[in-house]
Every structure is written in C-alpha cells, then in structure tokens.
Design a protein around this motif. Structure first.
Motif, PDB file in Angstrom:
ATOM      1  N   VAL A   1      36.276  39.195  50.019  1.00 14.18           N
ATOM      2  CA  VAL A   1      35.240  40.090  50.570  1.00 14.18           C
ATOM      3  C   VAL A   1      35.873  41.386  49.662  1.00 14.18           C
ATOM      4  CG1 VAL A   1      34.347  41.688  52.164  1.00 14.18           C
ATOM      5  CG2 VAL A   1      34.318  39.005  52.370  1.00 14.18           C
ATOM      6  N   LEU A   2      37.261  41.716  50.010  1.00  9.14           N
ATOM      7  CA  LEU A   2      37.499  43.012  49.244  1.00  9.14           C
ATOM      8  C   LEU A   2      37.709  43.097  47.854  1.00  9.14           C
ATOM      9  CD1 LEU A   2      39.114  45.537  50.390  1.00  9.14           C
ATOM     10  CD2 LEU A   2      41.333  44.299  49.954  1.00  9.14           C
ATOM     11  N   ASN A   3      37.986  41.877  47.199  1.00  8.35           N
ATOM     12  CA  ASN A   3      37.982  41.731  45.719  1.00  8.35           C
ATOM     13  C   ASN A   3      36.631  41.878  45.214  1.00  8.35           C
ATOM     14  OD1 ASN A   3      40.635  41.118  45.549  1.00  8.35           O
ATOM     15  ND2 ASN A   3      40.302  39.097  45.788  1.00  8.35           N
ATOM     16  N   ARG A   4      35.608  41.550  46.021  1.00  3.34           N
ATOM     17  CA  ARG A   4      34.219  41.718  45.406  1.00  3.34           C
ATOM     18  C   ARG A   4      33.799  43.129  45.861  1.00  3.34           C
ATOM     19  NH1 ARG A   4      31.279  37.013  44.198  1.00  3.34           N
ATOM     20  NH2 ARG A   4      32.699  35.125  44.502  1.00  3.34           N
ATOM     21  N   ALA A   5      33.969  43.727  47.106  1.00  8.96           N
ATOM     22  CA  ALA A   5      33.341  44.966  47.355  1.00  8.96           C
ATOM     23  C   ALA A   5      33.895  46.032  46.612  1.00  8.96           C
ATOM     24  CB  ALA A   5      33.366  45.090  48.755  1.00  8.96           C
ATOM     25  N   HIS A   6      35.629  45.807  46.120  1.00 10.36           N
ATOM     26  CA  HIS A   6      36.066  46.898  45.562  1.00 10.36           C
ATOM     27  C   HIS A   6      36.775  46.511  44.220  1.00 10.36           C
ATOM     28  CE1 HIS A   6      35.898  49.505  49.086  1.00 10.36           C
ATOM     29  NE2 HIS A   6      36.058  48.351  49.523  1.00 10.36           N
ATOM     30  N   SER A   7      36.002  46.022  43.315  1.00 12.50           N
ATOM     31  CA  SER A   7      36.507  45.386  42.059  1.00 12.50           C
ATOM     32  C   SER A   7      36.822  46.262  41.016  1.00 12.50           C
ATOM     33  CB  SER A   7      35.320  44.435  41.445  1.00 12.50           C
ATOM     34  OG  SER A   7      34.220  45.223  41.180  1.00 12.50           O
ATOM     35  N   ARG A   8      36.437  47.633  41.358  1.00  9.64           N
ATOM     36  CA  ARG A   8      36.906  48.696  40.244  1.00  9.64           C
ATOM     37  C   ARG A   8      38.308  49.372  40.760  1.00  9.64           C
ATOM     38  NH1 ARG A   8      31.983  52.822  40.617  1.00  9.64           N
ATOM     39  NH2 ARG A   8      33.627  54.270  39.852  1.00  9.64           N
ATOM     40  N   HIS A   9      38.771  48.843  41.975  1.00  6.94           N
ATOM     41  CA  HIS A   9      40.131  49.262  42.342  1.00  6.94           C
ATOM     42  C   HIS A   9      40.979  48.068  42.432  1.00  6.94           C
ATOM     43  CE1 HIS A   9      37.883  53.120  43.013  1.00  6.94           C
ATOM     44  NE2 HIS A   9      38.860  53.457  42.699  1.00  6.94           N
ATOM     45  N   THR A  10      42.116  47.828  42.099  1.00  3.96           N
ATOM     46  CA  THR A  10      42.839  46.911  42.194  1.00  3.96           C
ATOM     47  C   THR A  10      43.820  46.977  43.164  1.00  3.96           C
ATOM     48  OG1 THR A  10      44.305  47.296  40.183  1.00  3.96           O
ATOM     49  CG2 THR A  10      42.408  45.852  39.814  1.00  3.96           C
ATOM     50  N   VAL A  11      44.459  46.043  43.894  1.00  5.82           N
ATOM     51  CA  VAL A  11      45.761  46.460  45.026  1.00  5.82           C
ATOM     52  C   VAL A  11      46.737  46.698  43.754  1.00  5.82           C
ATOM     53  CG1 VAL A  11      46.945  45.157  46.506  1.00  5.82           C
ATOM     54  CG2 VAL A  11      44.433  44.722  46.459  1.00  5.82           C
TER      55      VAL A  11
ATOM     56  N   MET B   1      47.818  38.403  50.104  1.00  3.40           N
ATOM     57  CA  MET B   1      48.511  39.272  49.064  1.00  3.40           C
ATOM     58  C   MET B   1      48.243  38.366  47.665  1.00  3.40           C
ATOM     59  SD  MET B   1      49.455  42.090  49.777  1.00  3.40           S
ATOM     60  CE  MET B   1      48.145  42.302  51.211  1.00  3.40           C
ATOM     61  N   TRP B   2      48.470  37.024  47.810  1.00  3.31           N
ATOM     62  CA  TRP B   2      48.167  36.059  46.709  1.00  3.31           C
ATOM     63  C   TRP B   2      46.867  36.197  46.055  1.00  3.31           C
ATOM     64  CZ3 TRP B   2      46.123  30.713  47.339  1.00  3.31           C
ATOM     65  CH2 TRP B   2      46.183  30.074  46.216  1.00  3.31           C
ATOM     66  N   ARG B   3      45.811  35.965  47.283  1.00  7.45           N
ATOM     67  CA  ARG B   3      44.270  36.245  46.911  1.00  7.45           C
ATOM     68  C   ARG B   3      43.941  37.319  46.274  1.00  7.45           C
ATOM     69  NH1 ARG B   3      43.280  32.325  45.174  1.00  7.45           N
ATOM     70  NH2 ARG B   3      41.258  32.717  45.036  1.00  7.45           N
ATOM     71  N   LEU B   4      44.609  38.794  46.627  1.00 10.76           N
ATOM     72  CA  LEU B   4      44.369  39.886  45.963  1.00 10.76           C
ATOM     73  C   LEU B   4      44.878  40.016  44.853  1.00 10.76           C
ATOM     74  CD1 LEU B   4      44.653  42.073  49.351  1.00 10.76           C
ATOM     75  CD2 LEU B   4      42.616  41.483  48.353  1.00 10.76           C
ATOM     76  N   GLY B   5      45.673  39.201  44.193  1.00 11.85           N
ATOM     77  CA  GLY B   5      46.118  39.032  42.884  1.00 11.85           C
ATOM     78  C   GLY B   5      47.612  39.832  42.721  1.00 11.85           C
ATOM     79  N   VAL B   6      48.258  40.196  43.722  1.00 11.58           N
ATOM     80  CA  VAL B   6      49.499  40.901  43.553  1.00 11.58           C
ATOM     81  C   VAL B   6      50.945  40.233  44.098  1.00 11.58           C
ATOM     82  CG1 VAL B   6      48.715  43.088  43.733  1.00 11.58           C
ATOM     83  CG2 VAL B   6      48.832  42.093  45.699  1.00 11.58           C
TER      84      VAL B   6
END
Length: 251
Positions: free
Chosen positions: A222-232, A78-83
């Motif tokens: 990987v999730l941050n790069r693959a779905h950069s248009r949608h943020t958590v 969750m930290w690495r996903l920015g939330v």
C-alpha cells in the motif's frame, strides 16, 4: 550478512531479556507490582519501559549497523519497500527468533522460578477472553500494518527518518497499553516466539507469527502504491546511511 544477522540476534536477545525482566517486576510479585494494583496502569508502565528500550536498541551502535529491526515483520517490510536485500530476510528472521529464545532463557536463569509461573509466565502473550484465532489474526495484521506504514512513511523523508526509533517506541508503547488486555499487543513475531517456546504456551503462536508478516507485506505494498513518488531511503530504522551519516535529499 552473517555479521549483521548476529547483531540482530544480540539485539533481539537483549530486547526479550528486557521484556521478561520488566514484566517480572511490574506484573509479577514485587513492591512495584504491589504499588500498582490496576492492570491498565501496569500495562502503561510496561509499554513505556519497552518502548524506551526499543529506542535505545535501535539507536545503539549495533542497531545502527544492522538496521535495528528486532522484528521479522519489519525485515520483511524493508525488503518489500526495496531497501533491504531479499537474501538477508531469512537470516535476519532466523537470528531474531533465536535471539528471542536466548533472551527469555537468560531472564529465566537470572530471575528464577518466578519467571516461569503466572502472572509472569515468561512474558508469553495470550489474547483476552472471547478472542478467536481469526479475530486475533486480523487485529495483529492491522496493528502491525499501521506500524509498518508509518515507519516506511517516516523513512521516505530525511527530516522524519531520524525520528524512526521514537516512532517505533511510541507505537509499541501504545499497542501494549491499549491492546494488552485484548490481543496482548505483540506487534512482533520475535516478541512472542521466545516466551511461547520457553513457556510452552504455543496455542496461538501461529497467529502471532504469521499475522504480523501478512500485515507488514500488505502495508508495504500500500505504501509503495500510495507514495510512489517518494522512495524509502534506508532500511535502518535510525534513519542513517550505512556509515552513520545523515540522509540527504527529498526522498
């Protein structure tokens, strides 16, 4: 931070108390265990019970307040996903590990010596025959990576986010049922820490602690790069804002 960390400690303690209790009655000497002779059937029942317990804890009021992580790998992700604040990661992890020991110790105190001997042995996991530390590391990292990727994906969309607890419960149930005789199906450093420490079965503990953290970190990247248009949208696995209100927007 202190209050939320305390809730994570409490939630993890309840989880591990429940895990040991479930294993004691489903796998240990009991009428339930006697009625279910096959190990894979036992693992399926254990998985279902643990999965439903996780759903209940994440959706509980304490879980909604703290985020309901109950898993150091998820807190890191969750930290690495920015939330999730980086300053909260270590307090959460410490609280989860302490809660794990408390929960196992409470279960042993309640259920007595049966919990400390095979086949229960404080619910401490061990890999199946033939597994090396390297193979176990890869398996745990990949399986936790899949969990983190899917949870992060769900939390990117308001319509999917409320299903987060059910997703976590389903994935943990599947891991226990499918991987129980292979890797143990831990998926959670906190799940193994308390049982290993209390039972003294610490041979593979470093793998069960480190592999999920690496898998979670890689999956988040990987999730941050693959779905950069949608943020958590939130670090709360129940898929709400801090006040409990539903998420809005497209992510």
């Amino acid at each position: 931070m202190a209050g939320h960390s305390a809730l994570e400690c409490l939630l993890t303690a309840v989880l591990l108390f429940g895990v040991v209790t479930i294993v004691r009655w489903v796998a240990g000497p009991s009428p339930v265990s006697d009625a279910i002779p096959q190990i894979h059937q036992k693992l399926l029942i254990i998985g279902l019970c643990v999965g439903l317990l996780l759903v209940a804890l994440i959706r509980s009021r304490p879980g909604r307040i703290s985020g309901g992580h109950l898993n150091p790998a998820l807190s890191l992700a969750m930290w690495r996903l920015g939330v999730f604040r980086g300053a909260s990661v270590l307090p959460y992890i410490a609280a989860q590990l302490v809660g794990s020991v408390v929960g196992v110790s409470a279960a042993r105190a309640l259920w007595g010596p049966t919990v400390g001997i095979p086949p229960v042995r404080d619910a401490a996991l061990q890999p199946g025959p033939g597994w090396s530390a390297g193979g176990l590391f890869v398996a745990e990292a990949v399986s936790v990576g899949v969990l983190v990727y899917l949870v992060g994906l769900f939390l990117r969309f308001p319509k999917l986010a409320p299903l987060g607890p059910w997703l976590v419960g389903f994935l943990i149930c599947a891991a226990i049922a499918l991987l129980g005789t292979l890797t143990g199906g831990s998926e959670n450093p906190g799940r193994q820490f308390g049982p290993a420490v209390v039972s003294g079965r610490v041979g593979f503990l470093w793998v069960y602690l480190l592999a999920p953290m690496m898998g979670a970190a890689v999956a988040a990247e990987v999730l941050n790069r693959a779905h950069s248009r949608h943020t958590v949208l939130t670090h709360r696995l129940c898929g709400t804002h801090a006040d409990g209100s539903a998420l809005r927007g497209s992510g």
